[in-house]
Scaffold this motif. Structure first.
Motif, short mmCIF file in Angstrom:
data_model
loop_
_atom_site.label_atom_id
_atom_site.label_comp_id
_atom_site.label_asym_id
_atom_site.label_seq_id
_atom_site.Cartn_x
_atom_site.Cartn_y
_atom_site.Cartn_z
N LEU B 3 43.23 42.44 -1.34
CA LEU B 3 44.38 41.60 -1.62
C LEU B 3 44.55 40.44 -0.63
CD1 LEU B 3 46.91 41.55 -3.66
CD2 LEU B 3 48.07 42.99 -1.79
N ILE B 4 44.58 40.56 0.55
CA ILE B 4 44.65 39.47 1.41
C ILE B 4 43.69 38.44 1.37
CG2 ILE B 4 43.47 40.59 3.49
CD1 ILE B 4 46.86 39.21 3.65
N ASP B 5 42.48 38.97 0.87
CA ASP B 5 41.37 37.83 0.58
C ASP B 5 41.62 36.79 -0.60
OD1 ASP B 5 40.21 38.48 3.00
OD2 ASP B 5 38.79 39.81 2.02
N GLU B 6 42.15 37.72 -1.61
CA GLU B 6 42.65 37.12 -2.95
C GLU B 6 43.95 36.05 -2.32
OE1 GLU B 6 41.88 40.68 -5.97
OE2 GLU B 6 44.01 40.25 -5.58
N PHE B 7 44.83 36.43 -1.71
CA PHE B 7 45.92 35.50 -1.27
C PHE B 7 45.04 34.29 -0.51
CE2 PHE B 7 49.29 38.74 -1.19
CZ PHE B 7 49.55 38.92 -2.58
N LEU B 8 44.03 34.58 0.25
CA LEU B 8 43.86 33.39 1.16
C LEU B 8 42.91 32.50 0.31
CD1 LEU B 8 42.99 35.29 4.39
CD2 LEU B 8 44.51 33.62 4.18
N GLN B 9 42.28 32.83 -0.68
CA GLN B 9 41.50 32.18 -1.65
C GLN B 9 42.48 31.37 -2.50
OE1 GLN B 9 37.91 33.55 -3.61
NE2 GLN B 9 38.83 33.12 -5.54
N ALA B 10 43.42 31.88 -2.91
CA ALA B 10 44.33 31.26 -3.77
C ALA B 10 44.96 30.13 -2.86
CB ALA B 10 45.46 32.07 -4.35
N ASN B 11 45.29 30.41 -1.72
CA ASN B 11 45.88 29.44 -0.82
C ASN B 11 45.09 28.22 -0.52
OD1 ASN B 11 46.13 28.65 2.53
ND2 ASN B 11 47.92 28.47 1.30
N ARG B 12 43.63 28.55 -0.55
CA ARG B 12 42.82 27.33 -0.29
C ARG B 12 42.60 26.57 -1.36
NH1 ARG B 12 39.62 31.35 2.62
NH2 ARG B 12 38.55 32.26 0.60
N GLU B 13 43.02 26.92 -2.60
CA GLU B 13 43.38 26.15 -3.71
C GLU B 13 44.54 25.29 -3.58
OE1 GLU B 13 42.57 27.43 -7.76
OE2 GLU B 13 41.34 28.92 -6.99
N TYR B 14 45.50 25.96 -3.21
CA TYR B 14 46.83 25.19 -2.95
C TYR B 14 46.78 24.21 -1.94
CZ TYR B 14 51.91 24.81 -1.80
OH TYR B 14 53.06 24.39 -1.48
N ALA B 15 46.09 24.69 -0.72
CA ALA B 15 45.91 23.64 0.23
C ALA B 15 45.32 22.43 -0.05
CB ALA B 15 45.51 24.15 1.76
N SER B 16 44.39 22.62 -0.99
CA SER B 16 43.45 21.58 -1.36
C SER B 16 44.09 20.46 -1.91
CB SER B 16 41.99 21.91 -2.24
OG SER B 16 42.72 22.26 -3.25
N ARG B 17 45.27 20.83 -2.75
CA ARG B 17 46.01 20.02 -3.60
C ARG B 17 47.29 19.38 -2.91
NH1 ARG B 17 45.26 24.16 -6.97
NH2 ARG B 17 47.30 24.69 -6.74
N PHE B 18 47.45 20.06 -1.53
CA PHE B 18 48.92 19.99 -1.07
C PHE B 18 49.04 18.40 -0.59
CE2 PHE B 18 51.43 20.32 2.86
CZ PHE B 18 52.36 21.11 2.23
N GLN B 19 50.39 17.84 -0.88
CA GLN B 19 50.55 16.54 -0.65
C GLN B 19 52.06 16.59 -0.06
OE1 GLN B 19 49.62 14.55 -4.38
NE2 GLN B 19 47.86 13.52 -3.50
N LYS B 20 52.44 17.75 0.44
CA LYS B 20 54.02 17.76 0.95
C LYS B 20 54.03 18.10 2.10
CE LYS B 20 55.55 18.82 -3.78
NZ LYS B 20 55.90 19.87 -4.77
N GLY B 21 53.13 17.55 3.12
CA GLY B 21 53.39 17.73 4.58
C GLY B 21 54.46 17.12 5.25
N ASN B 22 55.20 16.23 4.66
CA ASN B 22 56.28 15.59 5.73
C ASN B 22 57.59 15.83 5.06
OD1 ASN B 22 54.48 13.98 7.30
ND2 ASN B 22 53.75 12.98 5.25
N LEU B 23 57.83 17.12 4.38
CA LEU B 23 59.12 17.45 4.01
C LEU B 23 60.04 17.75 5.53
CD1 LEU B 23 58.34 19.58 1.28
CD2 LEU B 23 59.33 17.47 0.80
N PRO B 24 61.35 17.56 5.39
CA PRO B 24 62.27 17.85 6.48
C PRO B 24 62.50 19.14 6.23
CG PRO B 24 63.19 16.51 4.73
CD PRO B 24 62.10 16.56 4.32
N MET B 25 63.07 19.72 7.36
CA MET B 25 63.34 21.33 7.51
C MET B 25 64.53 21.55 6.46
SD MET B 25 64.37 23.41 10.66
CE MET B 25 62.93 23.17 11.62
N PRO B 26 65.71 20.69 6.46
CA PRO B 26 66.88 21.06 5.63
C PRO B 26 66.64 20.97 4.12
CG PRO B 26 67.37 19.51 7.69
CD PRO B 26 65.89 19.62 7.27
#
Lengths: 163, 163
Positions: B3-26
């Motif tokens: 399961l944990i490897d499935e999660f990390l694999q799904a996350n690699r896909e998410y991270a590869s499309r990720f464009q929201k690295g500058n959102l504020p905390m609030p």
């Protein structure tokens, strides 16, 4: 538009495409994810969860001490056998102490929060290890439950395993 | 695959499309959603939330008594001014009593859960009204916080407002 009406409008779109009305109550992937409430972290998106897959428990910090009630229900009544803890970089829990927040509550709300453990932390990786150790030592969490810990990087969208 | 490897694999896909690295905390929409941990209910999808929009607090039942710590942090430190409670049909919390679960814990885990209020309920709409009343009467939740209650129908994907 009032926030609640925005939510109801978004939900009408969701419901118009909805095709998952026959999912069973127990999570298909037998996992309870315990994650921080942070707005930048969407457990379903970052882990690839679909509706029906997993219990998702969230609180400030993703702290285990605040999740025992839910975990017992998840495991004893709905058959989950894995806990995945997800904390994240730039967490609000790193920015205050329990004492400073109690002080602020006293000032802003004229009331006492001395009875609340706010569970702030100073070290992110240690917070994950502490929460795993907390659950591992709880008589309410069986030893055969697998417990894993991940950290999500809010700048990159990437997860890495701590344990 | 574990399961944990499935999660990390799904996350690699998410991270590869990720464009929201500058959102504020609030949270941008200044709201804390308090929802059940149920696997069939995805707060982001059913309410139309994007990363950065809202704190999402989840526990068994979406119960307010178990969310005060997180709500105080959300409001006092991160500026949210609205709470939206989301309970749902076919909730596990309707299927047991605190006493029956304590009995089961004693039998299965040979330990005592008498100190835990499991917060089961018998009436879904009343559970939402009870949680609103609980927060409304808490000195830790300011009177200017707007508190709303919704019920999600797991058969249709639709939300309706209770309060």
């Amino acid at each position: 538009m009032p926030l609640i009406d925005e939510f109801l409008q978004a939900n009408r779109e969701y419901a118009s495409r909805f095709q998952k009305g026959n999912l069973p109550m127990p999570p298909a992937r037998k996992v309870a994810v315990l994650a921080c409430m942070d707005a930048r972290l969407d457990p379903a998106r970052i882990l690839g969860l679909e509706e029906g897959d997993a219990h998702v428990i969230r609180n400030a910090g993703g702290r285990a001490a605040d999740a025992v009630r839910s975990l017992v229900i998840s495991e004893q009544l709905l058959g989950t056998n894995t806990i995945v803890i997800v904390h994240h970089t730039d967490c609000g829990m790193l920015t205050f102490t329990d004492d400073s927040l109690r002080e602020k509550v006293k000032k802003e709300l004229s009331t006492d929060a001395d009875h609340i453990a706010f569970l702030a932390f100073q070290d992110l990786e240690q917070s994950v290890r502490d929460d795993i150790a907390f659950l591992r030592s709880s008589p309410l969490i069986p030893q055969n439950i697998d417990i894993r810990g991940l950290i999500f990087d809010v700048k990159t969208g990437k997860l890495h395993a701590v344990a």
